[in-house]
Scaffold this active site. Structure first.
Site, short mmCIF file in Angstrom:
data_model
loop_
_atom_site.label_atom_id
_atom_site.label_comp_id
_atom_site.label_asym_id
_atom_site.label_seq_id
_atom_site.Cartn_x
_atom_site.Cartn_y
_atom_site.Cartn_z
N ASP A 23 -48.71 -22.24 41.44
CA ASP A 23 -48.05 -20.94 41.61
C ASP A 23 -46.73 -21.03 42.36
OD1 ASP A 23 -51.34 -19.82 41.99
OD2 ASP A 23 -50.00 -19.27 40.34
N HIS B 189 -54.75 -26.19 47.91
CA HIS B 189 -55.63 -26.14 46.74
C HIS B 189 -57.00 -26.69 47.14
CE1 HIS B 189 -57.09 -26.50 42.63
NE2 HIS B 189 -56.09 -25.71 42.30
#
Ligand code: SDX
Length: 431
Positions: free
Chosen positions: A366, A309
């Protein structure tokens, strides 16, 4: 400048033996930025920041993220509390209007969402033109942009609240109809007696001839997933919505652009990629260690989808909540999904591997969401569509905030040109 910000100091730039001072602003959570609005006017130079990782595009009061501490707050409320105690419609209201609704505000908002959930019958004709294999994200983006054809008054300065309700209410219908089109089943219309989340599942999985009871465990799990996806400050798709909206494009056109940006596999498309990756590992004998090594090899081009991320450098708080939710849903349903075991093994190995630790790569939102979608029978090509349904209130909140910000300007970044310097045209006969 936002009156919540304090101007406490200046930053000094030394360039070509000259000194320039720029104001430093500090946000309400202590974030510090150098305001370079006058940089080019003062110095003639610009900054360069590939991928905008160090650039604040705006001031915003919608969502706060602390990537080092794994903090995510919508309008000041921690995501953990909202995921446990709130519901998606209430979170939509909170993000868009800035406060938790009282009972009267919530009832009116819910009534509006319920009574604007139909799409114009003329829009059904658009679905007929798509092949069954069309990805629903492409359909979603086109259908949302087409809403402006049915609500031409929805220009930038129109009745924003009515169009916000229309957008929130109709996206789930557009999404469910895209799914029905892909499986060749008749459309199921929205039901006024169902919650937002239950209605999504009902429109997807019911058939007109037979009533369908939506299991509470599915309704609750989907509602939690939508809350967890509802906003994430200046992510790629939200920044896209702000970019498009900054030209005063209407709400529907701006949301359509956000859907297109979310579709990418590095962003919202990752949830579909995660399941496809896990299925590939399962088909390969469940040899997850092989794929950890592939992810570490520069030549393989293989990425551990659902990992990493730009902002979270310790953990994504949403992933932690979703890992627990995935286990809970599967246990309640008595399902043993081999993909969950593979996912947990990948996480366990990666979190101890120096390659991932050095690069601060942890599961993101996700990584586990697809396990829950699968358990509900949602097909992988609809995963990013569900992400878009969740992210819609965040996109709307940022679009509305930008529109209401005094002095908001059209977004127009600069560049450093690296092409050919001036040269003379050579006639074709001489080339
Ligand atoms: C979302 O921004 C948001 O807030 C997004 C989001 C939201 O709610 O809106 O949180 C939703 O988009 C989550 C991210 C979903 N995408 C994926 O899971 C795809 C896999 N992840 C990566 O592609 C990547 O981690 C990103 C895109 C998420 C972040 O990319 P960055 O910040 O540009 O990081 P990078 O690509 O520069 O990677 C740094 C290093 C590189 O190695 P080196 O060149 O230093 O040797 O880490 C490596 C990368 O190769 N790396 C990975 C990896 N992610 C980064 N290596 C293996 N597997 C991965 N998943």
């Amino acid at each position: 400048m936002n009156d919540n910000l304090t101007l406490v100091d200046t930053a000094r730039l030394v360039l070509h033996d000259r000194e320039y001072d720029f104001p430093i602003i500090t946000g309400t959570e202590g974030e510090v930025g150098i305001d370079i609005a006058q940089l080019r006017n003062k110095t003639g130079v610009i900054t360069l920041d590939n991928g905008y990782g160090n650039t604040g595009a705006c001031q915003s009061a919608v969502t706060f993220i602390d990537g080092e501490k794994g903090i995510l707050q919508y309008r000041g409320y921690p995501i953990e509390i909202l995921a446990e105690k709130s519901n998606f419609v209430e979170v939509c209201y909170l993000l868009i209007f800035g406060h938790l609704p009282n009972q009267d505000e919530l009832d009116k908002f819910q009534f509006s969402l319920t009574h604007h959930s139909l799409i114009h019958e003329g829009m059904k004709k658009f679905y007929e033109g798509y092949p069954p294999s069309a990805h629903p994200m492409g359909i979603l983006s086109s259908m949302v942009s087409s809403l402006s054809a049915f609500y031409p008054e929805a220009d930038y300065n129109a009745d924003i609240e009515l169009n916000i309700v229309r957008m929130l209410a109709k996206l789930k219908t557009i999404a469910a109809f895209a799914y029905k089109k892909s499986v060749g089943q008749p459309y199921v219309y929205p039901r006024n007696d169902l919650s937002y989340s239950a209605d999504i599942l009902h429109m997807m999985f019911a058939v007109p001839s037979e009533p369908l009871e939506i299991p509470k465990v599915f309704e609750d799990a989907l509602d939690k997933l939508l809350i967890l996806h509802a906003d994430h400050e200046q992510n790629c798709s939200t920044s896209t919505v702000r970019m498009v909206g900054s030209s005063e494009a209407n709400l529907f056109a701006s949301m359509s652009a956000g859907i297109s940006a979310l579709w990418g596999p590095l962003h919202g498309g990752a949830n579909q990629e995660v399941i496809e990756m896990l299925e590939k590992i399962r088909a390969d004998g469940g040899n997850y260690k092989k794929y950890i090594e592939l992810a570490k090899s520069k030549d393989s081009k293989f990425k551990l989808m659902g990992f990493g991320h730009r902002v979270y450098k310790n953990f994504d708080p949403r992933a932690k909540i979703l890992e627990i939710a995935a286990e809970r849903v599967l246990n309640l349903l008595g399902i043993k999904d081999p993909l969950l075991e593979i996912a947990k093994n990948l996480e366990e190995i990666a979190l101890k591997d120096p390659f991932f630790i050095e690069r601060k790569l942890y599961p993101n939102v996700d990584f586990y969401s697809g396990i829950i979608y699968r358990a509900m029978g949602i097909p992988t090509n609809m995963f990013t569509v569900i992400f878009a349904l969740g992210r819609l209130p965040g996109w709307i909140a940022h679009w509305k905030e930008m529109r209401e910000t005094l002095g908001a300007r059209i977004n127009r970044p600069r560049q450093i040109y690296t092409g050919e310097t001036k040269r003379h045209y050579i006639p074709l006969s001489d080339r």
